[in-house]
Design a protein around this motif. Structure first.
Motif, PDB file in Angstrom:
ATOM      1  N   GLY A   1       3.796  -0.838 -13.108  1.00 17.74           N
ATOM      2  CA  GLY A   1       4.265  -0.164 -11.907  1.00 17.74           C
ATOM      3  C   GLY A   1       5.527  -0.791 -11.364  1.00 17.74           C
ATOM      4  O   GLY A   1       6.098  -1.705 -11.956  1.00 17.74           O
ATOM      5  N   GLY A   2       5.956  -0.299 -10.243  1.00 21.34           N
ATOM      6  CA  GLY A   2       7.135  -0.844  -9.600  1.00 21.34           C
ATOM      7  C   GLY A   2       7.252  -0.335  -8.188  1.00 21.34           C
ATOM      8  O   GLY A   2       6.657   0.690  -7.835  1.00 21.34           O
ATOM      9  N   ASP A   3       7.983  -1.046  -7.366  1.00 27.30           N
ATOM     10  CA  ASP A   3       8.200  -0.575  -6.013  1.00 27.30           C
ATOM     11  C   ASP A   3       9.557  -1.020  -5.503  1.00 27.30           C
ATOM     12  O   ASP A   3      10.224  -1.873  -6.089  1.00 27.30           O
ATOM     13  CB  ASP A   3       7.090  -1.038  -5.075  1.00 27.30           C
ATOM     14  N   ALA A   4       9.952  -0.400  -4.446  1.00 25.83           N
ATOM     15  CA  ALA A   4      11.184  -0.720  -3.730  1.00 25.83           C
ATOM     16  C   ALA A   4      10.978  -0.192  -2.317  1.00 25.83           C
ATOM     17  O   ALA A   4       9.939   0.436  -2.043  1.00 25.83           O
ATOM     18  CB  ALA A   4      12.395  -0.078  -4.410  1.00 25.83           C
ATOM     19  N   PRO A   5      11.899  -0.463  -1.406  1.00 22.59           N
ATOM     20  CA  PRO A   5      11.699   0.033  -0.046  1.00 22.59           C
ATOM     21  C   PRO A   5      11.306   1.499  -0.012  1.00 22.59           C
ATOM     22  O   PRO A   5      11.987   2.356  -0.568  1.00 22.59           O
ATOM     23  CB  PRO A   5      13.073  -0.200   0.599  1.00 22.59           C
ATOM     24  N   GLY A   6      10.152   1.793   0.613  1.00 22.31           N
ATOM     25  CA  GLY A   6       9.730   3.170   0.824  1.00 22.31           C
ATOM     26  C   GLY A   6       8.741   3.733  -0.165  1.00 22.31           C
ATOM     27  O   GLY A   6       8.143   4.775   0.105  1.00 22.31           O
ATOM     28  N   TYR A   7       8.536   3.094  -1.311  1.00 26.36           N
ATOM     29  CA  TYR A   7       7.626   3.701  -2.280  1.00 26.36           C
ATOM     30  C   TYR A   7       6.971   2.655  -3.174  1.00 26.36           C
ATOM     31  O   TYR A   7       7.431   1.533  -3.309  1.00 26.36           O
ATOM     32  CB  TYR A   7       8.364   4.729  -3.143  1.00 26.36           C
ATOM     33  N   VAL A   8       5.879   3.074  -3.792  1.00 28.25           N
ATOM     34  CA  VAL A   8       5.225   2.327  -4.859  1.00 28.25           C
ATOM     35  C   VAL A   8       4.809   3.346  -5.910  1.00 28.25           C
ATOM     36  O   VAL A   8       4.283   4.408  -5.572  1.00 28.25           O
ATOM     37  CB  VAL A   8       3.967   1.574  -4.379  1.00 28.25           C
ATOM     38  N   ALA A   9       5.033   3.029  -7.174  1.00 30.49           N
ATOM     39  CA  ALA A   9       4.600   3.901  -8.265  1.00 30.49           C
ATOM     40  C   ALA A   9       3.800   3.081  -9.259  1.00 30.49           C
ATOM     41  O   ALA A   9       4.134   1.924  -9.533  1.00 30.49           O
ATOM     42  CB  ALA A   9       5.804   4.543  -8.957  1.00 30.49           C
ATOM     43  N   LEU A  10       2.754   3.665  -9.796  1.00 26.10           N
ATOM     44  CA  LEU A  10       1.845   2.951 -10.668  1.00 26.10           C
ATOM     45  C   LEU A  10       1.285   3.896 -11.721  1.00 26.10           C
ATOM     46  O   LEU A  10       0.931   5.036 -11.407  1.00 26.10           O
ATOM     47  CB  LEU A  10       0.695   2.378  -9.841  1.00 26.10           C
ATOM     48  N   THR A  11       1.222   3.439 -12.963  1.00 25.42           N
ATOM     49  CA  THR A  11       0.497   4.170 -14.000  1.00 25.42           C
ATOM     50  C   THR A  11      -0.528   3.226 -14.610  1.00 25.42           C
ATOM     51  O   THR A  11      -0.187   2.135 -15.060  1.00 25.42           O
ATOM     52  CB  THR A  11       1.424   4.706 -15.094  1.00 25.42           C
ATOM     53  N   VAL A  12      -1.771   3.646 -14.591  1.00 28.05           N
ATOM     54  CA  VAL A  12      -2.855   2.910 -15.238  1.00 28.05           C
ATOM     55  C   VAL A  12      -3.256   3.719 -16.463  1.00 28.05           C
ATOM     56  O   VAL A  12      -3.462   4.936 -16.369  1.00 28.05           O
ATOM     57  CB  VAL A  12      -4.047   2.730 -14.286  1.00 28.05           C
TER      58      VAL A  12
END
Length: 371
Positions: A321-332
């Motif tokens: 996954g990854g994130d930055a200001p305003g969001y988080v994204a994740l794939t499991v």
């Protein structure tokens, strides 16, 4: 961009495992995705959440909860909308670079200074740092993302229009202390992938966006995925908006996060379907020969950042996954590539330390339901 971890954003990948084997009954069982998104959306700091599960490449459930804009405005986020996938982009970028290695256009042992003479003098010990060290975050090159000694971004989060060339971003690291000897240890640094972006463009004579499209997105049928590089290009179509506090504490919309900071570090915009398609292909070994895929999957792993889980089928699950200001994204996703669960969360808090583990627990509950 910043990579997500439970303790801090210091890991290139989170490979999560337990000692509990999956049972046959769990092989294709899927929990309630909509309920899972509703639970995530109730968390403090979450604006909206979307998720999609895919089994053997086919949709097996999706959900959306919360709202597209702050304070319940804008309706729900379309479940098939695009979102920034953050540092999951790095695996795609590394895959392109490793395909070039396969083609004999460069080697894992090539030195940074030979490939990019223009950074010799900007990057300490560029004549010793190898391509493999860049990929595996063992180069010792400092990260451009943070102000030295802080967890604050080193760039203006609210500058949505200024274009920074990759070399301009590399220059930001001059004077920052190295994190180790070349090849000595794993230390996550976005600068490694800004440099990989430059190497790909130098070797191919084309843009990173074009190479990603030609080598990955089109062949895999990722028709709604693209790489953004120059502001003010944003996310196409209706999508979730993330927020970040300014110096006065006022929340400001950052859904137009400056594209030029992404470059090779986190510039891909995708959907739950498309990013799941990539991870399925990657997991099943259809993108790289085993010896090159292992550069990514069996290289030095981050220490102290993996959230250990005690779910019934977690032994079979990996997370990126990854994130930055305003969001988080994740794939499991399952190690065999049969199941993927992609989640995007937009947020209104600078602190994601509670959101990230909740996202993994959510994914685990959906992929490993009690039966």
């Amino acid at each position: 961009m910043k990579h997500m971890s439970v303790a801090a954003a210091t890991a290139a990948a989170l490979l999560l495992a337990t000692a509990s084997p999956a049972t046959a009954a769990h092989a294709t069982a899927i929990g309630d995705v909509q309920q899972a998104m509703e639970n995530l959306a109730k968390m403090p700091g979450v604006v909206g959440a979307i998720g999609g599960v895919y089994v053997d490449g086919k949709p097996a459930g999706r959900g959306t909860a919360g709202s597209r804009l702050l304070n319940g405005k804008g309706g729900t986020i379309p479940a098939n909308s695009r979102f920034r996938i953050g540092s999951q982009s790095k695996v795609m970028v590394a895959t392109v670079l490793l395909q070039l290695v396969k083609e004999g256009r460069l080697s894992l042992d090539d030195k940074l200074a030979d490939l990019l003479p223009e950074v010799d003098g900007l990057v300490e010990r560029a004549d010793e740092i190898t391509v493999q060290q860049l990929i595996q975050h063992t180069s010792g090159i400092p990260d451009w993302f943070y102000k030295s000694g802080t967890t604050e971004p080193a760039f203006d989060v609210f500058d949505f229009t200024t274009y920074y060339r990759p070399i301009d971003i590399v220059k930001m690291t001059r004077g920052l202390p190295r994190t180790g000897e070349p090849g000595e240890k794993f230390t996550y640094s976005n600068t490694n992938y800004t440099l990989i972006d430059m190497i790909i463009e130098k070797v191919t004579g084309d843009t990173l966006a074009s190479e990603l499209d030609r080598r990955l997105f089109r062949p895999l049928g990722m028709t709604r995925t693209y790489h953004i590089t120059k502001p003010p290009e944003g996310i196409k179509g209706p999508h979730g908006h993330g927020y970040y506090p300014d110096s006065t504490g006022t929340l400001r919309d950052v859904h137009r996060f400056n594209a030029s900071w992404g470059n090779g570090a986190g510039g891909v915009v995708s959907t739950t379907h498309d990013v799941s398609t990539f991870w399925r292909a990657f997991s099943q070994g259809s993108l790289l020969p085993p010896s090159l895929q292992e550069v990514l999957t069996r290289g030095p792993q981050p220490q102290g950042s993996a959230q250990q889980s005690r779910g019934r089928c977690a032994e079979d699950l990996k997370m990126w996954g990854g994130d930055a200001p305003g969001y988080v994204a994740l794939t499991v996703f399952s190690a065999d590539g049969r199941k993927e669960f992609a989640i995007s969360v937009t947020r209104s808090t600078a602190d994601d330390s509670a959101i990230i583990p909740a996202m993994f627990k959510t994914a685990e509950a959906v992929l490993c339901p009690t039966v």
